[in-house]
Design an enzyme around this catalytic site. Structure first.
Site, mmCIF file in Angstrom:
data_model
loop_
_atom_site.group_PDB
_atom_site.id
_atom_site.type_symbol
_atom_site.label_atom_id
_atom_site.label_comp_id
_atom_site.label_asym_id
_atom_site.label_seq_id
_atom_site.Cartn_x
_atom_site.Cartn_y
_atom_site.Cartn_z
ATOM 1 N N CYS A 1 27.069 13.138 -3.821
ATOM 2 C CA CYS A 1 28.136 12.262 -4.331
ATOM 3 C C CYS A 1 27.922 10.780 -4.075
ATOM 4 O O CYS A 1 27.790 10.005 -5.023
ATOM 5 C CB CYS A 1 29.479 12.682 -3.738
ATOM 6 N N ASP B 1 32.206 30.220 -15.496
ATOM 7 C CA ASP B 1 30.938 29.504 -15.375
ATOM 8 C C ASP B 1 29.938 30.174 -16.300
ATOM 9 O O ASP B 1 29.904 31.417 -16.382
ATOM 10 C CB ASP B 1 30.436 29.558 -13.926
ATOM 11 N N LYS C 1 24.946 8.908 -5.840
ATOM 12 C CA LYS C 1 25.061 9.002 -7.294
ATOM 13 C C LYS C 1 26.263 8.196 -7.798
ATOM 14 O O LYS C 1 26.172 7.474 -8.792
ATOM 15 C CB LYS C 1 25.224 10.490 -7.672
ATOM 16 N N GLU D 1 32.082 18.143 1.477
ATOM 17 C CA GLU D 1 31.449 19.429 1.746
ATOM 18 C C GLU D 1 31.622 19.750 3.232
ATOM 19 O O GLU D 1 31.614 18.851 4.069
ATOM 20 C CB GLU D 1 29.964 19.366 1.390
ATOM 21 N N ASN E 1 34.592 6.337 -3.200
ATOM 22 C CA ASN E 1 33.231 6.584 -2.717
ATOM 23 C C ASN E 1 32.472 5.281 -2.478
ATOM 24 O O ASN E 1 31.684 5.178 -1.543
ATOM 25 C CB ASN E 1 32.471 7.490 -3.689
ATOM 26 N N LYS F 1 23.779 16.333 5.635
ATOM 27 C CA LYS F 1 24.687 16.101 6.763
ATOM 28 C C LYS F 1 24.855 17.454 7.458
ATOM 29 O O LYS F 1 24.454 18.489 6.890
ATOM 30 C CB LYS F 1 26.029 15.543 6.284
HETATM 31 C C1 UDX Z 1 31.731 12.445 0.027
HETATM 32 C C2 UDX Z 1 33.144 11.871 0.212
HETATM 33 O O1 UDX Z 1 33.493 11.870 1.595
HETATM 34 C C3 UDX Z 1 34.149 12.682 -0.575
HETATM 35 O O2 UDX Z 1 35.442 12.104 -0.432
HETATM 36 C C4 UDX Z 1 33.730 12.699 -2.029
HETATM 37 O O3 UDX Z 1 34.627 13.438 -2.783
HETATM 38 C C5 UDX Z 1 32.332 13.264 -2.147
HETATM 39 O O4 UDX Z 1 31.423 12.513 -1.345
HETATM 40 P P1 UDX Z 1 30.341 14.408 1.132
HETATM 41 O O5 UDX Z 1 29.197 13.996 0.265
HETATM 42 O O6 UDX Z 1 30.640 15.846 1.321
HETATM 43 O O7 UDX Z 1 31.694 13.725 0.625
HETATM 44 O O8 UDX Z 1 30.018 13.828 2.586
HETATM 45 P P2 UDX Z 1 30.521 12.776 3.649
HETATM 46 O O9 UDX Z 1 30.992 13.536 4.813
HETATM 47 O O10 UDX Z 1 31.382 11.710 3.107
HETATM 48 O O11 UDX Z 1 29.089 12.142 4.036
HETATM 49 C C6 UDX Z 1 28.273 11.539 3.055
HETATM 50 C C7 UDX Z 1 27.011 11.012 3.678
HETATM 51 O O12 UDX Z 1 27.274 9.878 4.500
HETATM 52 C C8 UDX Z 1 26.272 11.995 4.582
HETATM 53 O O13 UDX Z 1 24.881 11.863 4.372
HETATM 54 C C9 UDX Z 1 26.649 11.565 5.975
HETATM 55 O O14 UDX Z 1 25.665 11.903 6.925
HETATM 56 C C10 UDX Z 1 26.759 10.056 5.799
HETATM 57 N N1 UDX Z 1 27.695 9.415 6.723
HETATM 58 C C11 UDX Z 1 29.007 9.729 6.674
HETATM 59 C C12 UDX Z 1 27.235 8.449 7.626
HETATM 60 O O15 UDX Z 1 26.040 8.151 7.680
HETATM 61 N N2 UDX Z 1 28.140 7.843 8.457
HETATM 62 C C13 UDX Z 1 29.452 8.133 8.425
HETATM 63 O O16 UDX Z 1 30.204 7.541 9.192
HETATM 64 C C14 UDX Z 1 29.916 9.105 7.505
#
Ligand code: UDX
Length: 439
Positions: free
Chosen positions: A266, A30, A269, A156, A214, A329
């Site tokens: 993620c 990095d 975006k 995450e 996504n 989250k």
């Molecule tokens: C996400 C995808 O799950 C992952 O596969 C990808 O590689 C990167 O983006 P992440 O951003 O870590 O991962 O979080 P995720 O657990 O999917 O939640 C994303 C957002 O959606 C959070 O703000 C969460 O609170 C919200 N969420 C998730 C909901 O509101 N309801 C749900 O049922 C699930």
């Protein structure tokens, strides 16, 4: 095997540590020397469950090292992963690939021997050939450099689990049965042997895998949140409805938690990036649904602001609003595009004093939102509050006894933006409870 990982953010640091866990010899690279120093001390520069322990284990065993030198990385191995960030462009119209192409250029300049460059960064479809051309043009080894595409689906706070035991492994190559395929199959042998479904495909399909996964997850969340809007005018309960729908195996309950909607680095975006790319390719009509997915998501934030105003007799100015949650989250200190902070910020703009608490994300929130007020714990934050908002569903918040809180607030009023508080218990304790999509 020996391998390197270029770009040591959430994805790269986790992947590097997990590859060491699988027995490989790994060099993380990095250009941020501070980050490199922290990682070499066996710590992650961010919070991720289990990662500090894994980094300590493998930096001590000598199987994992970090460097800021491209030359050192290039000389270390002939398998290089690239996981640098591809943020949203400043104009919001797609991905900024500056870091990716810069990393490719700088690594390429040092590649004297045949090598496999495996990109994990999320990109618009059609990027792989540009990476190949750049490598062939710049690398001393020229056309002996092969490119593979290996999208990353990690969540995450489950990043280690998702890396070591992913739902699927996607490997994209320019040609069938390439040297790159053989190298990556060796690298992931333990993961494949553990029964991970492995899909070998072309570059474009591999690139689209991440964008469409996504987009689907975001659509699922917005679908149930759209239903929540209907529940709100009919007296139905979106939580029960999600359970009912989820029992249908074709639908499934996962990623269908109704509430304040999605945020993070993620989903928002990638959704916009996908729409922007589809527009460039002349197929915007095909993804028009994704614009609505984003609109529904934004409406959930507005709905909480609206409910807060209504609870406070139409005017939040001068009122004190306590907010549980700053992270996008639970179980992370990441506040990128956090729905909780977006709501907090909007209410502050409307004149409220907004006091935020979070178990992990306060340091980050203080840096980016110095105009908000902060409290260290979920009990003191309620002190003298006119209204409490529950915006990130940390499990510990569901276990707080509402009776012990009621007397601290000016008025015991709560809006549950995540639907995980026990509304019955809160009402019994004297609170007025409003929850998104629930009676
Ligand atoms: C996400 C995808 O799950 C992952 O596969 C990808 O590689 C990167 O983006 P992440 O951003 O870590 O991962 O979080 P995720 O657990 O999917 O939640 C994303 C957002 O959606 C959070 O703000 C969460 O609170 C919200 N969420 C998730 C909901 O509101 N309801 C749900 O049922 C699930």
């Amino acid at each position: 095997m020996k391998l390197t990982f270029v770009g040591c953010g959430y994805l790269g640091a986790t992947h590097a540590a997990c590859m060491a866990e699988l027995g490989h010899e790994v060099l993380g690279m990095d250009s941020d020397t501070d980050k490199v120093a922290i990682l070499n001390s066996g710590k992650a520069p961010f919070r991720e469950r289990g990662l500090d322990e894994m980094l300590t284990r493998h930096t001590s065993s000598g199987r994992l090292k970090f460097t800021a030198s491209y030359a050192e990385a290039a000389a270390f191995a002939d398998l290089h992963f690239i996981g640098v960030g591809t943020p949203e462009r400043a104009d919001g119209d797609g991905y900024d690939l500056t870091h990716l192409f810069s990393a490719v250029r700088r690594l390429a300049a040092c590649l004297k021997n045949p090598a496999v460059i495996t990109v994990k960064s999320t990109v618009p479809v059609g990027t792989a050939p540009r990476v190949r051309d750049l490598l062939h043009q710049i690398a001393p080894a020229g056309r002996a450099i092969e490119v593979a595409w290996n999208p990353e689906f990690l969540r995450e706070s489950f990043a280690i689990e998702d890396t070591l035991r992913p739902d699927r492994l996607v490997l994209g190559f320019e040609a069938e049965h390439s040297w790159a395929e053989a190298v990556l199959r060796r690298c992931y042998e333990a993961v494949v042997r553990a029964g991970t479904p492995t899909v070998v495909t072309d570059w474009a399909t591999a690139e689209l895998a991440k964008a469409s996964a996504n987009a689907f997850l975001a659509t699922k969340i917005s679908f149930i949140n759209a239903i929540a809007e209907v529940c709100e005018v009919t007296g139905a309960d979106v939580g029960k409805l999600a359970d009912i729908l989820g029992h249908d195996a074709r639908i499934g309950r996962r990623s269908m938690r109704p509430g304040l909607g999605f945020g993070g680095g993620c989903l928002p975006k990638d959704l916009r990036g996908f729409v922007a790319r589809a527009g460039e390719l002349g197929v915007e009509q095909a993804v028009v649904i994704l614009r609505e997915v984003e609109a529904i998501n934004n409406r959930r934030r507005e709905r909480v602001v609206d409910l807060a105003c209504r609870e406070l007799d139409g005017n939040v100015a001068g009122k004190r609003i306590a907010v549980w949650g700053a992270a996008f989250k639970p179980e992370t200190d990441d506040i990128r595009d956090s729905p909780a902070l977006a709501v907090a910020e909007r209410l502050r703009e409307l004149g409220a004093t907004v006091v935020v608490t979070d178990p992990q994300a306060l340091d980050n929130a203080r840096k980016t939102h110095p105009e908000l007020d902060y409290a260290d714990d979920p009990v003191t934050v309620v002190e003298d509050a006119d209204l409490l908002l529950h915006l990130t569903e940390w499990p510990q918040y569901s276990h707080i006894d509402p009776r012990s809180l009621a007397a601290r607030a000016v008025a015991p009023r709560v809006i549950d933006g995540r639907g995980t508080l026990d509304a019955g218990a809160w009402r019994q304790a004297g609170w007025t409870v409003r929850a998104l999509g629930r009676p």
